[in-house]
Design an enzyme around this catalytic site. Structure first.
Site: not given
Length: 421
Positions: A87, A140
């Site tokens: 993440h 991301c």
């Protein structure tokens, strides 16, 4: 011929709200590729994954230490490689002033001890001349990790410039405006990653919810499962509460909590932030600047600092006080300094985009970027340059129906060098 050494980090966050499926697989495939295609020795590849709880975990301090060792042992002529699959998140400004400087882009270790974009830039700065350090970040908001390295392919920095222009043209952008735009961002982040937020949805279903969603999750087949590698702030805060057992964390006190919990192992940027905030706190206590320095999100900060100061200040703040801070701007979110020469960043997407974590109907999971890199390398046996790789990955992902656009950040001289070595 120089040494080839690598650190591969894959984090699936098993059993959490933010669980991903493809990150261990990404790292495993990359490890085989480094040995088979690029001639790395198994012994020179360090892997940190959260698969086996008895093995060293990909915590913030373990990743930071492994990166420091990778760079610390480097000599001219060496090739260094870091692959991160997991993440990413963006931390908004928390100085409590009218600080509309943007976000700190971060990767999210398994213990939530964030590693910021500035930490990466400082690390790459230490790479000796004549040594190349390639970073692949399949997460991301990864377009910002080496943000002021020259953007060769991508539009993250152009977009950041447009945002700051817009700010300059808005003379009334008081803290209200920046806070409102921050709230809007937060709501959008939550919406974008409802895939993470809706636990009762069965994993077999492809998740579609409104037009934006279809764009974010664009999926070639409509089968299988796509999840977002972006961790919305609200989920990050929930997970940080679970990790730390503290339930009074909020936007405005995230950096303080990270410092409080991880101390010397916290991100250097967060330690610098605390040093500056401590200085501001003392000023406001002594009545300089009329005591209003701490501003809008400052109440949380003040409570925290007061509680800390009732103990032994030297001890509590030692990790922060030892940091060198040349000017206050250094601690603001979004502060970008110098472009690292010896670093090459290939990011899974632009700063404002999300990267996909996909599972095929056959149950094979991967990150969309990592998967495309493997496919391109398998297809082409000769040299593949950084530029070729990123252009081909963009083409491949868009054909497969993904909207994320990988980016390439490096100096002009490294655009056409071979990927990794």
């Amino acid at each position: 011929m120089g040494h080839r050494r690598a650190l591969l980090v894959g984090i699936n966050y098993p059993g959490t709200k933010a669980e991903l499926k493809g990150c261990h697989n990404d790292v495993d495939r990359m490890r085989r590729c480094l040995v088979d295609r690029f001639g790395f020795d198994e012994g020179d590849i360090r892997v940190l994954v959260d698969a086996d709880p008895s093995a060293p975990q990909p915590t913030g301090s373990n990743i930071r230490r492994a990166l420091a060792r990778l760079v610390g042992d480097a000599r001219p002529g060496d090739f260094l490689f870091f692959h991160y699959s997991g993440h990413g998140t963006r931390l908004p400004a928390e100085t409590g002033q009218n600080d509309d400087t943007g976000y700190d882009e971060c990767i999210v270790p398994c213990d939530m001890n964030l590693i910021t974009d500035q930490d990466f830039r400082e690390l790459v700065q230490k790479v000796p001349d004549g040594c190349l350090f390639t970073i692949v970040s399949d997460s991301c908001h990864s377009g910002g990790l080496l943000d002021s390295a020259k953007e060769q392919i991508g539009n993250s920095t152009r977009q950041n410039k447009a945002q700051s222009r817009e700010r300059e043209e808005r003379p009334d952008s008081g803290s209200g405006t920046s806070f409102r735009s921050f709230l809007k961002e937060t709501v959008r982040d939550v919406f974008e990653s409802e895939g993470i937020h809706i636990p009762h949805r069965s994993h077999g279903q492809s998740h579609h919810g409104g037009e934006d969603h279809d764009k974010a999750y664009a999926q070639p087949t409509g089968h299988g499962r796509i999840k977002n590698r972006s961790l919305p702030l609200s989920t990050f805060i929930e997970m940080l509460k679970e990790q730390t057992g503290k339930d009074d964390i909020d936007v405005g006190s995230i950096r303080m909590t990270l410092f409080n919990v991880f101390g010397d192992d916290a991100s250097p940027k967060i330690k610098k932030f605390m040093k500056v905030m401590l200085g501001k706190f003392h000023q406001s206590q002594s009545g300089e600047h009329g005591g209003g320095v701490m501003g809008m999100v400052g109440a949380l900060a003040q409570e925290f600092l007061k509680a800390k100061l009732e103990g032994n200040e030297e001890e509590a703040f030692k990790p922060a006080l030892e940091q060198e801070v040349h000017n206050v701007d250094e601690v603001y979110a979004g502060t970008k300094s110098w472009a690292p020469n010896n670093g090459i960043l290939i990011s899974g997407c632009q700063t404002n985009q999300t990267s996909a974590d996909a599972t095929t109907p056959q149950g094979v999971s991967f990150g969309a970027l990592s998967n495309s890199i493997q496919a391109i390398l398998a297809d082409k046996h000769g040299k593949v340059t950084n530029k070729d790789l990123v252009m081909k990955a963009r083409e491949m992902l868009s054909k497969q129906g993904y909207t994320q656009q990988p980016g390439l950040y490096c100096s002009d001289e490294h655009v056409h060098v071979a990927f990794i070595c």
